[in-house]
Scaffold this motif. Sequence first.
Motif, PDB file in Angstrom:
ATOM      1  N   PRO A 151       0.687  -1.394  -0.242  1.00 23.80           N
ATOM      2  CA  PRO A 151       0.051   0.084   0.156  1.00 23.80           C
ATOM      3  C   PRO A 151       0.865   1.107   0.411  1.00 23.80           C
ATOM      4  N   GLN A 152       0.204   2.386  -0.418  1.00 23.22           N
ATOM      5  CA  GLN A 152       1.110   3.708  -0.551  1.00 23.22           C
ATOM      6  C   GLN A 152      -0.140   4.929   0.158  1.00 23.22           C
ATOM      7  N   VAL A 153       0.212   5.811   0.981  1.00 24.35           N
ATOM      8  CA  VAL A 153      -0.780   6.675   1.320  1.00 24.35           C
ATOM      9  C   VAL A 153       0.112   8.037   1.141  1.00 24.35           C
ATOM     10  N   PHE A 154      -0.450   8.899   1.050  1.00 19.49           N
ATOM     11  CA  PHE A 154      -0.196   9.980   0.720  1.00 19.49           C
ATOM     12  C   PHE A 154      -1.009  11.033   1.303  1.00 19.49           C
ATOM     13  N   GLN A 155      -0.716  12.643   2.011  1.00 20.86           N
ATOM     14  CA  GLN A 155      -1.470  13.941   2.499  1.00 20.86           C
ATOM     15  C   GLN A 155      -0.786  14.501   1.915  1.00 20.86           C
ATOM     16  N   LEU A 156      -2.155  15.886   1.173  1.00 20.31           N
ATOM     17  CA  LEU A 156      -2.076  16.683   0.127  1.00 20.31           C
ATOM     18  C   LEU A 156      -2.376  18.035   0.647  1.00 20.31           C
ATOM     19  N   ASP A 157      -1.681  18.932  -0.006  1.00 21.78           N
ATOM     20  CA  ASP A 157      -1.719  20.372   0.027  1.00 21.78           C
ATOM     21  C   ASP A 157      -2.689  21.043  -0.779  1.00 21.78           C
ATOM     22  N   GLY A 158      -3.581  22.529  -0.879  1.00 22.10           N
ATOM     23  CA  GLY A 158      -4.489  22.582  -1.129  1.00 22.10           C
ATOM     24  C   GLY A 158      -4.187  22.771  -2.578  1.00 22.10           C
ATOM     25  N   ASP A 159      -2.780  22.618  -2.865  1.00 23.95           N
ATOM     26  CA  ASP A 159      -2.078  22.968  -4.146  1.00 23.95           C
ATOM     27  C   ASP A 159      -2.325  21.837  -4.703  1.00 23.95           C
ATOM     28  N   GLY A 160      -2.012  20.601  -4.730  1.00 27.76           N
ATOM     29  CA  GLY A 160      -1.899  19.681  -5.175  1.00 27.76           C
ATOM     30  C   GLY A 160      -0.199  18.926  -5.045  1.00 27.76           C
ATOM     31  N   ARG A 161      -0.237  19.179  -4.239  1.00 28.42           N
ATOM     32  CA  ARG A 161       1.624  18.800  -3.023  1.00 28.42           C
ATOM     33  C   ARG A 161       1.319  18.051  -2.239  1.00 28.42           C
ATOM     34  N   VAL A 162       2.647  17.031  -2.351  1.00 27.28           N
ATOM     35  CA  VAL A 162       2.707  15.787  -0.546  1.00 27.28           C
ATOM     36  C   VAL A 162       2.892  16.684  -0.271  1.00 27.28           C
ATOM     37  N   LEU A 163       2.634  16.347   0.605  1.00 29.54           N
ATOM     38  CA  LEU A 163       2.375  16.587   2.135  1.00 29.54           C
ATOM     39  C   LEU A 163       3.483  15.249   3.247  1.00 29.54           C
ATOM     40  N   VAL A 164       2.882  14.313   2.765  1.00 30.59           N
ATOM     41  CA  VAL A 164       3.172  13.144   3.352  1.00 30.59           C
ATOM     42  C   VAL A 164       3.299  11.755   2.020  1.00 30.59           C
ATOM     43  N   SER A 165       4.830  11.506   2.626  1.00 28.86           N
ATOM     44  CA  SER A 165       4.798  10.267   1.585  1.00 28.86           C
ATOM     45  C   SER A 165       5.033   8.643   2.163  1.00 28.86           C
ATOM     46  N   ASP A 166       4.039   7.415   2.596  1.00 30.75           N
ATOM     47  CA  ASP A 166       4.398   6.786   2.880  1.00 30.75           C
ATOM     48  C   ASP A 166       3.834   4.697   2.284  1.00 30.75           C
ATOM     49  N   GLY A 167       4.204   4.531   3.451  1.00 28.80           N
ATOM     50  CA  GLY A 167       3.818   3.008   3.159  1.00 28.80           C
ATOM     51  C   GLY A 167       2.564   2.760   4.350  1.00 28.80           C
ATOM     52  N   SER A 168       2.491   3.532   5.377  1.00 25.15           N
ATOM     53  CA  SER A 168       1.753   3.375   6.428  1.00 25.15           C
ATOM     54  C   SER A 168       1.076   4.439   6.315  1.00 25.15           C
ATOM     55  N   LEU A 169       0.340   4.933   7.569  1.00 21.23           N
ATOM     56  CA  LEU A 169      -0.643   5.868   8.122  1.00 21.23           C
ATOM     57  C   LEU A 169       0.259   6.696   9.633  1.00 21.23           C
ATOM     58  N   ASP A 170       1.894   6.403   9.983  1.00 23.74           N
ATOM     59  CA  ASP A 170       2.685   6.334  10.744  1.00 23.74           C
ATOM     60  C   ASP A 170       2.819   8.034  10.576  1.00 23.74           C
ATOM     61  N   ARG A 171       3.182   8.674   9.421  1.00 20.15           N
ATOM     62  CA  ARG A 171       3.661  10.076   9.358  1.00 20.15           C
ATOM     63  C   ARG A 171       2.522  11.350   8.595  1.00 20.15           C
ATOM     64  N   LEU A 172       1.343  10.474   8.820  1.00 16.95           N
ATOM     65  CA  LEU A 172      -0.340  11.397   8.284  1.00 16.95           C
ATOM     66  C   LEU A 172       0.038  12.157   9.939  1.00 16.95           C
ATOM     67  N   ALA A 173      -0.733  13.654   9.532  1.00 20.68           N
ATOM     68  CA  ALA A 173      -1.129  14.807  10.514  1.00 20.68           C
ATOM     69  C   ALA A 173      -2.516  13.460  11.475  1.00 20.68           C
ATOM     70  N   VAL A 174      -2.414  14.070  12.622  1.00 18.26           N
ATOM     71  CA  VAL A 174      -3.489  13.625  13.110  1.00 18.26           C
ATOM     72  C   VAL A 174      -4.765  14.413  13.147  1.00 18.26           C
ATOM     73  N   PRO A 175      -6.449  13.652  12.919  1.00 19.34           N
ATOM     74  CA  PRO A 175      -7.205  14.366  12.051  1.00 19.34           C
ATOM     75  C   PRO A 175      -7.307  15.465  13.701  1.00 19.34           C
ATOM     76  N   ALA A 176      -8.196  16.249  13.706  1.00 15.20           N
ATOM     77  CA  ALA A 176      -8.030  16.962  14.490  1.00 15.20           C
ATOM     78  C   ALA A 176      -9.674  16.185  15.968  1.00 15.20           C
ATOM     79  N   ALA A 177      -9.492  16.171  16.704  1.00 13.80           N
ATOM     80  CA  ALA A 177     -10.291  16.096  17.438  1.00 13.80           C
ATOM     81  C   ALA A 177     -12.437  16.563  17.273  1.00 13.80           C
TER      82      ALA A 177
END
Length: 177
Positions: A151-177
Amino acid sequence: MSYVVAALIVTNVLTLLNLLLLFGVIRRLREQPAPPPGGLLGRPSLPVGAQIEAFSTVDVDGLPLRRDELPEGAVVGFFSPGCAPCEALIPKFVAHAEGVPGGRESVLAVITGFPDEAAGYVARLSPVARVVVEGREGADVVRAFQVSEFPQVFQLDGDGRVLVSDGSLDRLAVPAA
């Protein structure tokens, strides 16, 4: 003369044994899964800061989707049926997606494979994400993100740029509660 005959017999037996082993190797190679779509084997996924290429596709609900429609902080996951690490990551991906601000519109799950193979993944991911199933040919989203392994997981900014590129969820920003 008998040494020559013995040498020929031994050589022929070894040749036949080699041929049998070769057929076994060929059979095992045929059982291997197909390479990722688009022949991307060995190419790295996009690094942090890279711009996602433009793409246009349709999700499983029949709604069009383009890269510029992905919101700030969008989470994009790539999965492939039959992939053991993908199977292990999906429950964590679903749990993470449930807390992503913007809900289902801020999460994209891309499944590579044929629709009948992907049905189980679609059922599990659809409640929390927009889901795109891409066949082994014409994998526009996979190509846009340059995904080479699953698997591959990405998180993007509003301009379509990669903020996080990872094979897991470890480095993704934690969702706000």
